[in-house]
Design a protein around this motif. Structure first.
Motif, PDB file in Angstrom:
ATOM      1  N   LEU A 184     -54.868  78.874-116.882  1.00  0.00           N
ATOM      2  CA  LEU A 184     -56.079  78.368-116.242  1.00  0.00           C
ATOM      3  C   LEU A 184     -56.464  79.235-115.046  1.00  0.00           C
ATOM      4  O   LEU A 184     -57.631  79.625-114.885  1.00  0.00           O
ATOM      5  CB  LEU A 184     -55.871  76.917-115.813  1.00  0.00           C
ATOM      6  CG  LEU A 184     -57.017  76.244-115.059  1.00  0.00           C
ATOM      7  CD1 LEU A 184     -58.276  76.170-115.919  1.00  0.00           C
ATOM      8  CD2 LEU A 184     -56.595  74.854-114.603  1.00  0.00           C
ATOM      9  N   MET A 185     -55.502  79.577-114.196  1.00  0.00           N
ATOM     10  CA  MET A 185     -55.790  80.360-113.000  1.00  0.00           C
ATOM     11  C   MET A 185     -56.278  81.762-113.341  1.00  0.00           C
ATOM     12  O   MET A 185     -57.088  82.348-112.621  1.00  0.00           O
ATOM     13  CB  MET A 185     -54.557  80.449-112.084  1.00  0.00           C
ATOM     14  CG  MET A 185     -54.179  79.119-111.434  1.00  0.00           C
ATOM     15  SD  MET A 185     -55.510  78.389-110.442  1.00  0.00           S
ATOM     16  CE  MET A 185     -56.054  77.048-111.509  1.00  0.00           C
ATOM     17  N   GLN A 208     -38.670  83.911-115.406  1.00  0.00           N
ATOM     18  CA  GLN A 208     -37.981  83.342-116.570  1.00  0.00           C
ATOM     19  C   GLN A 208     -38.151  81.830-116.626  1.00  0.00           C
ATOM     20  O   GLN A 208     -38.426  81.271-117.686  1.00  0.00           O
ATOM     21  CB  GLN A 208     -36.499  83.711-116.544  1.00  0.00           C
ATOM     22  CG  GLN A 208     -36.216  85.151-116.865  1.00  0.00           C
ATOM     23  CD  GLN A 208     -34.737  85.484-116.757  1.00  0.00           C
ATOM     24  OE1 GLN A 208     -33.917  84.640-116.403  1.00  0.00           O
ATOM     25  NE2 GLN A 208     -34.395  86.714-117.075  1.00  0.00           N
ATOM     26  N   ALA A 209     -37.990  81.172-115.491  1.00  0.00           N
ATOM     27  CA  ALA A 209     -38.151  79.715-115.440  1.00  0.00           C
ATOM     28  C   ALA A 209     -39.587  79.323-115.772  1.00  0.00           C
ATOM     29  O   ALA A 209     -39.823  78.357-116.504  1.00  0.00           O
ATOM     30  CB  ALA A 209     -37.746  79.189-114.066  1.00  0.00           C
ATOM     31  N   ASP A 210     -40.545  80.085-115.266  1.00  0.00           N
ATOM     32  CA  ASP A 210     -41.956  79.783-115.529  1.00  0.00           C
ATOM     33  C   ASP A 210     -42.297  79.936-117.004  1.00  0.00           C
ATOM     34  O   ASP A 210     -43.060  79.133-117.553  1.00  0.00           O
ATOM     35  CB  ASP A 210     -42.865  80.686-114.695  1.00  0.00           C
ATOM     36  CG  ASP A 210     -42.864  80.323-113.222  1.00  0.00           C
ATOM     37  OD1 ASP A 210     -42.299  79.273-112.859  1.00  0.00           O
ATOM     38  OD2 ASP A 210     -43.436  81.101-112.433  1.00  0.00           O
ATOM     39  N   LYS A 211     -41.740  80.947-117.654  1.00  0.00           N
ATOM     40  CA  LYS A 211     -41.998  81.151-119.090  1.00  0.00           C
ATOM     41  C   LYS A 211     -41.506  79.976-119.923  1.00  0.00           C
ATOM     42  O   LYS A 211     -42.070  79.676-120.969  1.00  0.00           O
ATOM     43  CB  LYS A 211     -41.342  82.444-119.577  1.00  0.00           C
ATOM     44  CG  LYS A 211     -42.102  83.677-119.201  1.00  0.00           C
ATOM     45  CD  LYS A 211     -41.440  84.916-119.768  1.00  0.00           C
ATOM     46  CE  LYS A 211     -42.184  86.154-119.318  1.00  0.00           C
ATOM     47  NZ  LYS A 211     -41.591  87.381-119.846  1.00  0.00           N
ATOM     48  N   ALA A 212     -40.464  79.310-119.457  1.00  0.00           N
ATOM     49  CA  ALA A 212     -39.882  78.192-120.192  1.00  0.00           C
ATOM     50  C   ALA A 212     -40.559  76.859-119.877  1.00  0.00           C
ATOM     51  O   ALA A 212     -40.212  75.841-120.471  1.00  0.00           O
ATOM     52  CB  ALA A 212     -38.386  78.097-119.889  1.00  0.00           C
ATOM     53  N   VAL A 268     -46.372  74.963-116.325  1.00  0.00           N
ATOM     54  CA  VAL A 268     -46.599  76.124-115.466  1.00  0.00           C
ATOM     55  C   VAL A 268     -47.407  77.169-116.240  1.00  0.00           C
ATOM     56  O   VAL A 268     -48.335  77.781-115.696  1.00  0.00           O
ATOM     57  CB  VAL A 268     -45.268  76.719-114.944  1.00  0.00           C
ATOM     58  CG1 VAL A 268     -45.499  78.050-114.242  1.00  0.00           C
ATOM     59  CG2 VAL A 268     -44.588  75.736-114.008  1.00  0.00           C
ATOM     60  N   GLN A 269     -47.085  77.365-117.509  1.00  0.00           N
ATOM     61  CA  GLN A 269     -47.846  78.316-118.331  1.00  0.00           C
ATOM     62  C   GLN A 269     -49.304  77.885-118.470  1.00  0.00           C
ATOM     63  O   GLN A 269     -50.215  78.715-118.425  1.00  0.00           O
ATOM     64  CB  GLN A 269     -47.200  78.487-119.702  1.00  0.00           C
ATOM     65  CG  GLN A 269     -45.902  79.262-119.665  1.00  0.00           C
ATOM     66  CD  GLN A 269     -46.101  80.633-119.047  1.00  0.00           C
ATOM     67  OE1 GLN A 269     -46.903  81.437-119.508  1.00  0.00           O
ATOM     68  NE2 GLN A 269     -45.367  80.909-117.965  1.00  0.00           N
ATOM     69  N   PRO A 321     -48.387  68.638-109.777  1.00  0.00           N
ATOM     70  CA  PRO A 321     -47.024  68.360-109.291  1.00  0.00           C
ATOM     71  C   PRO A 321     -45.951  69.197-109.991  1.00  0.00           C
ATOM     72  O   PRO A 321     -44.987  69.619-109.361  1.00  0.00           O
ATOM     73  CB  PRO A 321     -46.815  66.875-109.580  1.00  0.00           C
ATOM     74  CG  PRO A 321     -48.145  66.321-109.918  1.00  0.00           C
ATOM     75  CD  PRO A 321     -49.054  67.441-110.265  1.00  0.00           C
ATOM     76  N   GLU A 322     -46.115  69.456-111.262  1.00  0.00           N
ATOM     77  CA  GLU A 322     -45.127  70.253-112.003  1.00  0.00           C
ATOM     78  C   GLU A 322     -45.071  71.687-111.477  1.00  0.00           C
ATOM     79  O   GLU A 322     -44.005  72.306-111.437  1.00  0.00           O
ATOM     80  CB  GLU A 322     -45.465  70.278-113.508  1.00  0.00           C
ATOM     81  CG  GLU A 322     -45.472  68.912-114.156  1.00  0.00           C
ATOM     82  CD  GLU A 322     -46.829  68.205-114.114  1.00  0.00           C
ATOM     83  OE1 GLU A 322     -46.983  67.210-114.836  1.00  0.00           O
ATOM     84  OE2 GLU A 322     -47.738  68.627-113.360  1.00  0.00           O
ATOM     85  N   VAL A 323     -46.208  72.200-111.072  1.00  0.00           N
ATOM     86  CA  VAL A 323     -46.268  73.559-110.527  1.00  0.00           C
ATOM     87  C   VAL A 323     -45.601  73.592-109.160  1.00  0.00           C
ATOM     88  O   VAL A 323     -44.809  74.493-108.859  1.00  0.00           O
ATOM     89  CB  VAL A 323     -47.731  74.053-110.462  1.00  0.00           C
ATOM     90  CG1 VAL A 323     -47.832  75.388-109.744  1.00  0.00           C
ATOM     91  CG2 VAL A 323     -48.323  74.137-111.868  1.00  0.00           C
ATOM     92  N   LEU A 324     -45.896  72.596-108.329  1.00  0.00           N
ATOM     93  CA  LEU A 324     -45.251  72.520-107.020  1.00  0.00           C
ATOM     94  C   LEU A 324     -43.735  72.410-107.159  1.00  0.00           C
ATOM     95  O   LEU A 324     -42.984  73.059-106.414  1.00  0.00           O
ATOM     96  CB  LEU A 324     -45.797  71.333-106.229  1.00  0.00           C
ATOM     97  CG  LEU A 324     -47.280  71.414-105.839  1.00  0.00           C
ATOM     98  CD1 LEU A 324     -47.716  70.113-105.176  1.00  0.00           C
ATOM     99  CD2 LEU A 324     -47.544  72.609-104.935  1.00  0.00           C
ATOM    100  N   GLU A 325     -43.280  71.608-108.109  1.00  0.00           N
ATOM    101  CA  GLU A 325     -41.833  71.453-108.328  1.00  0.00           C
ATOM    102  C   GLU A 325     -41.205  72.767-108.776  1.00  0.00           C
ATOM    103  O   GLU A 325     -40.108  73.113-108.336  1.00  0.00           O
ATOM    104  CB  GLU A 325     -41.559  70.345-109.345  1.00  0.00           C
ATOM    105  CG  GLU A 325     -40.088  70.104-109.602  1.00  0.00           C
ATOM    106  CD  GLU A 325     -39.276  69.834-108.335  1.00  0.00           C
ATOM    107  OE1 GLU A 325     -38.114  70.288-108.272  1.00  0.00           O
ATOM    108  OE2 GLU A 325     -39.789  69.176-107.410  1.00  0.00           O
TER     109      GLU A 325
END
Length: 109
Positions: free
Chosen positions: A83-84, A69-73, A77-78, A29-33
């Motif tokens: 994992l992927m 930038q948002a993903d790095k924070a 997501v990291q 869910p965090e990744v989808l968000e």
């Protein structure tokens, strides 16, 4: 609305490909968000063999730089991206660390 197409390869291993697809049946869910909050409104991934194609539609304000930038924070997501990467491999023409490559449109009907 902007439309992007991207490509990436998976490691050419049937078991790894199966596992990758299973993860994508229940994306965290965090990744989808994080995808939605960046301005992406639609995303589809298709596979042939070990090659993946993504079609993405995003709001006009979307940018890959802001999304990165948002993903790095975002630790979750990291964690997902790490994992992927166990299943993915870079395309031959990609730069070091680069995953999904934006494709150039060469035809439209």
């Amino acid at each position: 609305m902007k439309r992007y197409t991207l490509a990436l390869d998976l490691k050419d291993d049937e078991n790894l490909i199966r596992q990758y697809e299973e993860y994508h049946q229940e994306v965290w869910p965090e990744v989808l968000e994080s995808i939605k909050s960046s301005g992406i409104r639609n995303m589809e991934i298709y596979r042939t063999g070990n090659r993946l194609f993504m079609i993405m539609e995003a709001e006009d304000h979307f940018s890959f730089e802001m999304k990165a930038q948002a993903d790095k924070a975002d630790p979750k997501v990291q964690e997902w991206e790490t994992l992927m990467w166990n299943y993915q491999q870079a395309l031959p023409n990609s730069r070091p660390g680069e995953k999904w490559i934006v494709m150039d449109k060469i035809f439209s009907l």
